[in-house]
Design a protein around this motif. Sequence first.
Motif, mmCIF file in Angstrom:
data_model
loop_
_atom_site.group_PDB
_atom_site.id
_atom_site.type_symbol
_atom_site.label_atom_id
_atom_site.label_comp_id
_atom_site.label_asym_id
_atom_site.label_seq_id
_atom_site.Cartn_x
_atom_site.Cartn_y
_atom_site.Cartn_z
ATOM 1 N N ILE A 49 8.462 -4.669 -3.747
ATOM 2 C CA ILE A 49 7.515 -3.873 -2.952
ATOM 3 C C ILE A 49 6.576 -4.774 -2.145
ATOM 4 C CG2 ILE A 49 7.634 -1.787 -4.350
ATOM 5 C CD1 ILE A 49 4.826 -4.307 -4.857
ATOM 6 N N SER A 50 6.880 -6.068 -2.071
ATOM 7 C CA SER A 50 6.031 -7.007 -1.337
ATOM 8 C C SER A 50 6.821 -7.652 -0.205
ATOM 9 C CB SER A 50 5.489 -8.087 -2.281
ATOM 10 O OG SER A 50 6.555 -8.849 -2.833
ATOM 11 N N GLY A 51 6.121 -8.393 0.629
ATOM 12 C CA GLY A 51 6.770 -9.084 1.737
ATOM 13 C C GLY A 51 6.833 -8.213 2.981
ATOM 14 N N PRO A 52 7.023 -8.830 4.138
ATOM 15 C CA PRO A 52 7.069 -8.091 5.407
ATOM 16 C C PRO A 52 8.115 -6.988 5.430
ATOM 17 C CG PRO A 52 6.973 -10.464 5.794
ATOM 18 C CD PRO A 52 7.187 -10.290 4.329
ATOM 19 N N GLU A 53 9.228 -7.206 4.761
ATOM 20 C CA GLU A 53 10.303 -6.216 4.788
ATOM 21 C C GLU A 53 9.945 -4.935 4.030
ATOM 22 O OE1 GLU A 53 11.088 -8.844 1.170
ATOM 23 O OE2 GLU A 53 10.218 -9.011 3.189
ATOM 24 N N ASN A 54 8.919 -5.014 3.180
ATOM 25 C CA ASN A 54 8.501 -3.847 2.409
ATOM 26 C C ASN A 54 7.126 -3.324 2.802
ATOM 27 O OD1 ASN A 54 10.792 -3.617 0.591
ATOM 28 N ND2 ASN A 54 10.077 -5.530 -0.332
ATOM 29 N N ALA A 55 6.531 -3.898 3.837
ATOM 30 C CA ALA A 55 5.172 -3.499 4.230
ATOM 31 C C ALA A 55 5.094 -2.013 4.569
ATOM 32 C CB ALA A 55 4.703 -4.347 5.408
ATOM 33 N N HIS A 56 6.198 -1.455 5.107
ATOM 34 C CA HIS A 56 6.178 -0.048 5.500
ATOM 35 C C HIS A 56 6.011 0.889 4.306
ATOM 36 C CE1 HIS A 56 10.319 -0.774 4.226
ATOM 37 N NE2 HIS A 56 10.422 0.531 4.029
ATOM 38 N N LEU A 57 6.344 0.420 3.107
ATOM 39 C CA LEU A 57 6.196 1.256 1.919
ATOM 40 C C LEU A 57 4.745 1.651 1.679
ATOM 41 C CD1 LEU A 57 8.540 -0.630 -0.613
ATOM 42 C CD2 LEU A 57 9.067 1.436 0.709
ATOM 43 N N TRP A 58 3.815 0.869 2.211
ATOM 44 C CA TRP A 58 2.387 1.059 1.973
ATOM 45 C C TRP A 58 1.689 1.794 3.112
ATOM 46 C CZ3 TRP A 58 0.971 -0.283 -2.839
ATOM 47 C CH2 TRP A 58 1.803 -1.187 -3.538
ATOM 48 N N ASP A 59 2.414 2.192 4.146
ATOM 49 C CA ASP A 59 1.785 2.777 5.329
ATOM 50 C C ASP A 59 0.919 3.989 5.001
ATOM 51 O OD1 ASP A 59 2.842 0.896 7.015
ATOM 52 O OD2 ASP A 59 4.452 2.188 7.792
ATOM 53 N N TYR A 60 1.350 4.823 4.072
ATOM 54 C CA TYR A 60 0.616 6.048 3.766
ATOM 55 C C TYR A 60 -0.084 5.994 2.408
ATOM 56 C CZ TYR A 60 3.341 7.746 7.702
ATOM 57 O OH TYR A 60 3.907 7.906 8.944
ATOM 58 N N MET A 61 -0.149 4.815 1.813
ATOM 59 C CA MET A 61 -0.820 4.641 0.526
ATOM 60 C C MET A 61 -2.295 4.319 0.744
ATOM 61 S SD MET A 61 1.733 5.104 -1.610
ATOM 62 C CE MET A 61 1.298 4.392 -3.204
ATOM 63 N N PHE A 62 -3.110 4.578 -0.266
ATOM 64 C CA PHE A 62 -4.530 4.242 -0.189
ATOM 65 C C PHE A 62 -4.767 2.751 -0.382
ATOM 66 C CE2 PHE A 62 -4.706 8.757 -1.124
ATOM 67 C CZ PHE A 62 -5.770 9.189 -0.348
ATOM 68 N N GLU A 63 -3.766 2.035 -0.831
ATOM 69 C CA GLU A 63 -3.889 0.608 -1.121
ATOM 70 C C GLU A 63 -2.763 -0.148 -0.445
ATOM 71 O OE1 GLU A 63 -2.719 -0.419 -5.155
ATOM 72 O OE2 GLU A 63 -1.782 1.551 -5.375
ATOM 73 N N GLY A 64 -2.802 -1.492 -0.610
ATOM 74 C CA GLY A 64 -1.715 -2.335 -0.137
ATOM 75 C C GLY A 64 -1.649 -2.419 1.375
ATOM 76 N N PRO A 65 -0.659 -3.199 1.875
ATOM 77 C CA PRO A 65 0.333 -3.968 1.112
ATOM 78 C C PRO A 65 -0.270 -5.200 0.455
ATOM 79 C CG PRO A 65 0.592 -4.378 3.456
ATOM 80 C CD PRO A 65 -0.454 -3.319 3.331
#
Length: 243
Positions: A49-65
Amino acid sequence: MASRVPNPLGEIVNGTSAQRPSRDTRLVGRYVTLVGLSAAHADPLYPHISGPENAHLWDYMFEGPYDDINVYRSSIKAKEASQDPIFYAILSNGKPIKALAGNDEKSGRVVGIASYLNIDPGHRSIEVGHLMYSSQLQRTPGATEAMYLMLRHAFDDLGYRRYEWKCNSLNAPSSRAALRLGFTYEGLFRKHFIVKGRNRDTTWYSIIDDEWPSIKKALEAWLDPANFDSEGRQRKKLEEFRQ
């Protein structure tokens, strides 16, 4: 003098409270198992869930990436201590990997996180959220099963009558997932939050206890191994089981 017409009132509801969920609960399915999130889950999940390739996973989260494993470890440690939300690690039931540090059992691969939140036993209302699905979990039967296991536990074991799903109104995949699972659209809360400096309108969905038996039946039919061919492809879509 004319008699006053009584105001309409809601139906009488059994006053029994629901039970609070516990992070000690273990929800076991065919594809995944949910266990209380612990600090030991941070390191196995972080690469997924980390790294540039996974940054989109955090777009709608209150935290991260997160780009620092130590910061992520601190986040998971705080989640472990939380009582609302109560967080769970989603473990793959595939080939086991080495025992996680601090765990007293061998665990499957950590592929995601989910939580119960806005827990209100008195009104018997609870929400599912803070979903973080790694690419290993997304669009798999395990992703659906994780939500089924949490729904079943909330309604059948804990006694809730309302189960909520809320998401950023721009998060189209989350809205599609809610509708696919059988949630009903309830409305839009405009300018609900400011997240990472941006406006968030929030879309609300729910399942209520009256609807749960038919939704449960459809989910169980879809998850049945007979619904998948030898290549793992679904024979019927989940929505077809609700028709």
